[in-house]
Write an enzyme that holds these catalytic residues in place. Structure first.
Site, PDB file in Angstrom:
ATOM      1  CG  ASP A 322      -9.619  84.393  -1.394  1.00 10.61           C
ATOM      2  OD1 ASP A 322      -8.436  84.001  -1.427  1.00 10.61           O
ATOM      3  OD2 ASP A 322     -10.581  83.663  -1.701  1.00 10.61           O
ATOM      4  CD  GLU A 323     -13.539  82.726   0.323  1.00  2.94           C
ATOM      5  OE1 GLU A 323     -14.739  82.814   0.033  1.00  2.94           O
ATOM      6  OE2 GLU A 323     -12.834  81.750  -0.004  1.00  2.94           O
ATOM      7  CE1 TYR A 324      -5.469  83.523   8.366  1.00  2.00           C
ATOM      8  CE2 TYR A 324      -5.683  85.702   9.377  1.00  2.00           C
ATOM      9  CZ  TYR A 324      -5.139  84.427   9.365  1.00  2.00           C
ATOM     10  OH  TYR A 324      -4.252  84.038  10.359  1.00  2.00           O
TER      11      TYR A 324
END
Length: 524
Positions: A322-324
């Site tokens: 997640d959330e790269y």
């Protein structure tokens, strides 16, 4: 004394569940019966010496799915009582419940007498199911596998808590969902070994079967490493401590689901390897993000995945994903030309940063798959703008619909994906309550949430229920000093109980919220 079985009390989905393969149900079902309600056949012939009232259904958390009432005194621990097993595979379960109830452990025996608890393997079906019979002054607990027998002992423990009596009759019980989890962020806040072990005992008694450990993030890396000791934070768990935690969990039929989140949330790893920091076209560092165009980035993460596979022997693994932060800018290819170039090299002239990021997820899945694990990843790691698809065997850990480009749960379900429910609307306990989060309440979960409510407050269609493997309550420690360990334990107490009630039986609960809360206080 005359016969016993004369009435049936059913809670949850109904008696027919025992002839079905799944035993599941959809939220808010109207077929939930009231605990304590009964349907009586012809009155039995009274005993010439003594008559007992019809037994009432056990009061437990989670509630049992079915109870067949009977007349009789019930059972409670007494001097001289034993726990015996019919199979040596149940020795651990037998010794545990014997110690908890102050009984002698008699080992493997074929006999059983008044006062005894007998544990046995038998039957078929859901390995987490069990039948518990209270009759003739003893208790018989049987299931097709040791997990179900263990859950039967948890029911018995609750029934006799505080001097209570296990009611006469037969309990048939099984969970609606195979995954009932609690996830703990120990990366941002270093929870002690003792605190974690206390939660495992609590989870076991509530019939949870997963404990997720998020132990790597920007703030810290919290478990000893031999392959990369340079990344480990000063305040961490040793492998010996983790092994104790894993063993205690296994004894409670809980498996640890480890998570090394990548390619974002790797700040602690990058701090020891600044050459792997992702930088934009202007040379500015991107917080927590590793440069996935560099082969060395994949190598260090794979080293860690390989190393910890030995420490965590369970069958499940969370890949994160997640959330790269490279993907939250308006033009990732312009902002990160090195990623764009690597994407074109890997996927042709039209390859983009989303493709490269999906390829990273699949590469880490290859590493974990080699250890015979089932994998999950956060839903925002399944990227809308990628022509490369995540491996089909990666399951979806759906937590939010608030992220950029987030897709609704039905997108994954209709594509055949299996989904775990981490709905941040109900199941996220975020320390400090940042970003509009508020501490979830047990009452709201109990009254509104079911496993089909994956995003926001609306349920997905019932046709997808079988693809929803279960759910997990989660503690995230964005502001680690906002609460102490004891405050966290107190704050999650009722949410944990409400969550497992709805995972065990998603139908309308028989007890009102005040009744459920009163029962929880009674059981401790």
């Amino acid at each position: 004394m005359a016969a016993a079985v004369v009435a049936t009390v059913v809670t949850g989905v109904g008696v027919g569940v025992w002839a079905s393969s799944g035993g599941g149900g959809s939220g808010g079902g109207s077929d939930a019966g009231a605990v304590g309600a009964s349907r009586q056949a012809d009155p039995p012939t009274p005993s010439p010496s003594r008559s007992y009232p019809m037994s009432k259904a056990p009061q437990t958390i989670p509630a049992v799915r079915e109870h067949t009432a009977a007349r009789g005194p019930g059972w409670k621990p007494q001097d001289g009582g034993r726990v015996v097993v019919t199979d040596p595979a149940l020795a651990d379960e037998g010794k545990l419940i014997a110690g908890e109830l102050g009984l002698d452990y008699g080992g493997e025996k074929n006999d059983a007498k008044a006062g005894d608890v007998r544990l046995g393997l038998g039957g078929s079906g859901n390995p987490e199911s069990y039948t518990m019979t209270v009759r003739d002054g003893r208790v018989d607990i049987e299931g097709p596998a040791d997990a179900g027998v263990f859950y039967g002992t948890r029911t018995l423990k609750q029934e006799v808590h505080g001097g209570g009596t296990a009611p006469e009759g037969v309990v048939k019980d099984e969970p609606a969902k195979p995954a009932r989890g609690f996830m703990l962020d120990i990366a941002r806040k270093p929870f002690s070994e003792t605190w974690i072990e206390d939660r495992i005992r609590e989870l076991g008694d509530l019939k949870y079967n997963e404990l997720g450990l998020h132990f790597s993030d920007d703030q810290a890396f919290r478990i000893q490493s031999t392959s990369h000791p340079e990344i480990v934070s000063k305040d961490h768990l040793t492998k010996a401590q983790v092994k104790k935690i894993v063993d205690l969990a296994a004894a409670r039929h809980i498996q640890i689901v480890p998570e090394i989140d990548s390619p974002g949330h790797l700040g602690a790893v990058i701090a020891a390897h600044p050459d792997l920091q992702l930088r934009n076209v202007n040379g500015k560092a991107t917080r927590g993000a590793i440069d996935i165009s560099k082969p060395e980035s994949a190598k260090i993460v794979d080293d860690l995945l390989d190393e910890y596979a030995d420490l965590f022997p369970g069958s499940k693994w969370n890949l994160g994903g997640d959330e790269y932060q490279a993907l939250v800018v308006s033009d990732p290819e312009a902002s990160y030309p090195q990623l764009a170039a690597a994407a074109r090299d890997a996927y042709g002239a039209n390859g983009n940063v989303a493709d490269l990021t999906t390829g990273w997820l699949n590469g880490r899945a290859d590493t974990v798959r080699a250890h015979d694990r089932t994998m999950r990843a956060w839903n925002d790691g399944f990227l809308r703008d990628s022509t490369i698809q995540p491996a089909k065997d990666i399951q979806v850990a759906y937590w939010t619909g608030k992220e950029i480009g987030a897709r609704p749960p039905v997108d994954y379900l209709s594509a055949g994906r299996k989904v775990y429910n981490y709905n941040d609307e109900y199941l996220y306990y975020v320390l400090g309550e940042p970003n509009d989060f508020t501490y979830p309440t047990g009452q709201r979960i109990y009254q509104e949430w079911t496993p089909r409510v994956i995003r926001g407050t609306s349920a997905v269609p019932a046709q997808y229920d079988g693809q929803i493997l279960g759910g997990s309550f989660a503690v995230w420690c964005d502001f680690p000093n906002a609460q102490t360990e004891s405050q966290v334990a107190s704050g999650i107490r009722m949410p944990l109980r409400a969550t497992v009630q709805k995972l065990w039986d998603p139908g309308q609960p028989a007890l009102s919220w005040p009744q459920f809360k009163e029962l929880s206080n009674k059981l401790g």
